[in-house]
Motif scaffolding. Structure first.
Motif, PDB file in Angstrom:
ATOM      1  N   LEU A  59      -5.922   4.625   4.428  1.00 56.29           N
ATOM      2  CA  LEU A  59      -5.679   3.438   4.188  1.00 56.29           C
ATOM      3  C   LEU A  59      -5.633   2.774   5.624  1.00 56.29           C
ATOM      4  O   LEU A  59      -4.533   3.229   6.173  1.00 56.29           O
ATOM      5  CB  LEU A  59      -4.757   2.843   3.065  1.00 56.29           C
ATOM      6  CG  LEU A  59      -4.910   3.190   1.797  1.00 56.29           C
ATOM      7  CD1 LEU A  59      -4.974   4.576   1.210  1.00 56.29           C
ATOM      8  CD2 LEU A  59      -3.745   2.473   0.914  1.00 56.29           C
TER       9      LEU A  59
ATOM     10  N   ILE B 270      -9.864   1.766   2.220  1.00 56.36           N
ATOM     11  CA  ILE B 270      -9.398   2.839   1.540  1.00 56.36           C
ATOM     12  C   ILE B 270     -10.563   3.769   1.584  1.00 56.36           C
ATOM     13  O   ILE B 270     -11.509   3.657   1.030  1.00 56.36           O
ATOM     14  CB  ILE B 270      -9.128   2.368   0.040  1.00 56.36           C
ATOM     15  CG1 ILE B 270      -7.884   1.219   0.163  1.00 56.36           C
ATOM     16  CG2 ILE B 270      -8.652   3.649  -0.662  1.00 56.36           C
ATOM     17  CD1 ILE B 270      -8.575  -0.002  -0.133  1.00 56.36           C
TER      18      ILE B 270
ATOM     19  N   THR C 172     -11.280  -4.936 -10.813  1.00 60.88           N
ATOM     20  CA  THR C 172     -11.277  -4.743  -9.509  1.00 60.88           C
ATOM     21  C   THR C 172     -11.888  -6.058  -8.970  1.00 60.88           C
ATOM     22  O   THR C 172     -11.218  -6.916  -7.964  1.00 60.88           O
ATOM     23  CB  THR C 172     -11.341  -3.439  -8.695  1.00 60.88           C
ATOM     24  OG1 THR C 172     -10.237  -2.618  -9.297  1.00 60.88           O
ATOM     25  CG2 THR C 172     -11.183  -3.877  -7.250  1.00 60.88           C
TER      26      THR C 172
ATOM     27  N   LEU D  40      -8.473  -4.478   4.766  1.00 61.13           N
ATOM     28  CA  LEU D  40      -8.045  -3.285   4.310  1.00 61.13           C
ATOM     29  C   LEU D  40      -9.001  -2.360   3.731  1.00 61.13           C
ATOM     30  O   LEU D  40      -9.922  -2.849   3.060  1.00 61.13           O
ATOM     31  CB  LEU D  40      -6.909  -3.707   2.923  1.00 61.13           C
ATOM     32  CG  LEU D  40      -6.526  -2.136   2.352  1.00 61.13           C
ATOM     33  CD1 LEU D  40      -5.665  -1.439   3.181  1.00 61.13           C
ATOM     34  CD2 LEU D  40      -5.824  -2.836   1.025  1.00 61.13           C
TER      35      LEU D  40
ATOM     36  N   LEU E 236      -5.165  -1.852  -5.782  1.00 61.70           N
ATOM     37  CA  LEU E 236      -4.933  -0.661  -5.105  1.00 61.70           C
ATOM     38  C   LEU E 236      -4.702   0.442  -5.891  1.00 61.70           C
ATOM     39  O   LEU E 236      -5.170   1.540  -5.527  1.00 61.70           O
ATOM     40  CB  LEU E 236      -3.809  -0.954  -4.072  1.00 61.70           C
ATOM     41  CG  LEU E 236      -3.818  -2.007  -2.973  1.00 61.70           C
ATOM     42  CD1 LEU E 236      -2.365  -1.994  -2.260  1.00 61.70           C
ATOM     43  CD2 LEU E 236      -4.862  -1.643  -1.922  1.00 61.70           C
ATOM     44  N   ASN E 237      -4.135   0.401  -6.958  1.00 62.10           N
ATOM     45  CA  ASN E 237      -3.931   1.576  -7.930  1.00 62.10           C
ATOM     46  C   ASN E 237      -5.522   2.086  -8.488  1.00 62.10           C
ATOM     47  O   ASN E 237      -5.513   3.210  -8.457  1.00 62.10           O
ATOM     48  CB  ASN E 237      -3.187   1.097  -9.185  1.00 62.10           C
ATOM     49  CG  ASN E 237      -1.684   1.310  -9.042  1.00 62.10           C
ATOM     50  OD1 ASN E 237      -1.211   2.364  -8.509  1.00 62.10           O
ATOM     51  ND2 ASN E 237      -0.864   0.235  -9.254  1.00 62.10           N
TER      52      ASN E 237
ATOM     53  N   ALA F 237       0.912  -1.106  -0.162  1.00 58.56           N
ATOM     54  CA  ALA F 237       0.061   0.097   0.110  1.00 58.56           C
ATOM     55  C   ALA F 237       1.032   1.409   0.047  1.00 58.56           C
ATOM     56  O   ALA F 237       0.607   2.012  -0.783  1.00 58.56           O
ATOM     57  CB  ALA F 237      -0.966   0.024   1.270  1.00 58.56           C
TER      58      ALA F 237
ATOM     59  N   THR G 268      -1.375  -5.004  -6.343  1.00 63.10           N
ATOM     60  CA  THR G 268      -1.100  -3.491  -6.689  1.00 63.10           C
ATOM     61  C   THR G 268      -2.139  -3.050  -7.674  1.00 63.10           C
ATOM     62  O   THR G 268      -2.351  -1.830  -7.861  1.00 63.10           O
ATOM     63  CB  THR G 268       0.429  -3.641  -7.326  1.00 63.10           C
ATOM     64  OG1 THR G 268       1.131  -4.306  -6.511  1.00 63.10           O
ATOM     65  CG2 THR G 268       0.838  -2.312  -7.711  1.00 63.10           C
TER      66      THR G 268
END
Length: 363
Positions: free
Chosen positions: A270, A284, A323, A282, A248-249, A211, A245
């Motif tokens: 985060l 966001i 996603t 997790l 998260l992007n 992250a 990754t």
């Protein structure tokens, strides 16, 4: 065609005919032996043997004619289906099955045909998705290319620039090139998702480090739009670092995209926290424009841009779809909560046992 069906029928019954002829020959042989044995008593005449042979051959021929007339429509339909084998619905032609064996074979063909059409429909749907996404991607990539072209023309026309103008110009060009890079990455991962299992490497990963690296990659945009990111918590999880990754992007780029036009400073949090013995969550959380309540149920549909996407004009509708696909295939649970005008929170749940679902699904 009648001649062809007759030849096929006789070839198919050849063994049956030979067996019957052998039985007739054996019977005649036995009768002749008996006649020879009791020749003096004349119990079996030669005419009786001949009559038996003629009668046996007559009934054999009669049965073959009857069986041929019964099977001829079935053979004709098979030959027609073979001639039209380039069509998708040729199995529907064969409807005159007579024996139980033929009915079972016809049922098997029907089931195989249905499975084939299901697979074909799935691949056609995937092809339509790829084609539609490619068209949308090209359309969205025209915008940053046009902006870069305009900026370049302006730079050529205006030879005198202050240092501030030059910095602004460089920042604008860099932002547009990042949009192109993001679009290329989206296209690449969209092409890879169909062969997900061939591009998968599960390993124990430091989620906080992953992250942090993604946040650092977006640091310049966060500074430009007064977005203050923060990372709380640490955890090690079982996942694929490359695919995670990408996930998260998508979350962070969306948070920036839908927060940058709000005035004042915004936060981007985060948070990594344990949820039980083998689970990690997790979240966001951004302070962007939020997702309207009527759009939340559809945000994971391909090409759905929603009210926010139409307002900003920067959405392809594929980011959250990919996603969701990635998280599902990795065995991670994805959820969302949002309030229009206040912000959105995406939550990814990592369960250590959930990763074994991948191996079971791809056996």
């Amino acid at each position: 065609m009648n001649r062809v069906t007759l030849v096929v029928f006789l070839k198919d019954r050849l063994f049956y005919i030979l067996v019957n002829l052998f039985i007739i020959f054996l019977s005649v042989f036995m009768l002749l032996l008996e006649r020879e044995r009791y020749s003096k008593l004349k119990m079996i005449e030669l005419n009786t043997v001949i009559y038996f042979v003629v009668l046996a051959l007559f009934f054999l021929t009669l049965w073959l004619v009857f069986d041929y007339l019964r099977m001829r429509p079935y053979y004709k339909q098979l030959l027609i289906a073979i001639e039209r084998s380039d069509g998708l619905f040729t199995t529907a032609i064969v409807q005159e099955a007579v024996t139980k064996e033929q009915r079972l074979a016809a049922k098997l063909l029907e089931e195989q045909h249905r499975a084939y059409l299901d697979e074909l429909g799935k691949y056609r749907r995937q092809q339509e998705l790829h084609n539609h996404f490619a068209l949308q991607w090209v359309h969205h990539m025209k915008t940053p290319v046009s902006v870069i072209d305009l900026l370049s023309q302006e730079a050529l026309i205006q030879s005198q620039h202050t240092p501030e103008d030059q910095r602004q110009f460089a920042a604008s060009v860099q932002e547009e090139t990042e949009r192109i890079t993001s679009g290329l990455e989206m296209m690449l991962y969209s092409a890879r998702i169909d062969k997900f299992e061939f591009d998968l490497r599960i390993e124990r990963t430091a989620l906080h480090e992953l992250a942090r690296s993604v946040l650092n990659a977006h640091k310049r945009l966060c500074i430009r739009y007064s977005i203050f990111p923060r990372l709380d918590g640490e955890a090690w999880v079982e996942t694929d670092p490359k695919w995670m990754t990408f996930v998260l992007n998508q979350f962070i780029s969306n948070a920036i995209k839908y927060s940058k036009n709000k005035p004042g400073s915004k936060s981007l949090l985060l948070r990594i926290e344990p949820k039980g013995v083998n689970a990690t969550m997790l979240s966001i959380q951004d302070e962007g424009i939020g997702i309207p309540a009527h759009d939340i149920s559809r945000i994971y549909e391909p090409f759905f841009t929603g009210e926010n996407g139409r307002t900003t004009g920067e959405s392809t509708g594929m980011g959250l779809y990919l996603t969701k696909q990635v998280c599902s295939r990795l065995g991670h649970t994805l959820s969302v909560s949002s309030e229009a005008g206040k912000g959105t929170t995406f939550m990814v749940s990592f369960v250590s046992q959930g990763i074994h679902k991948i191996a079971q699904d791809h056996k």
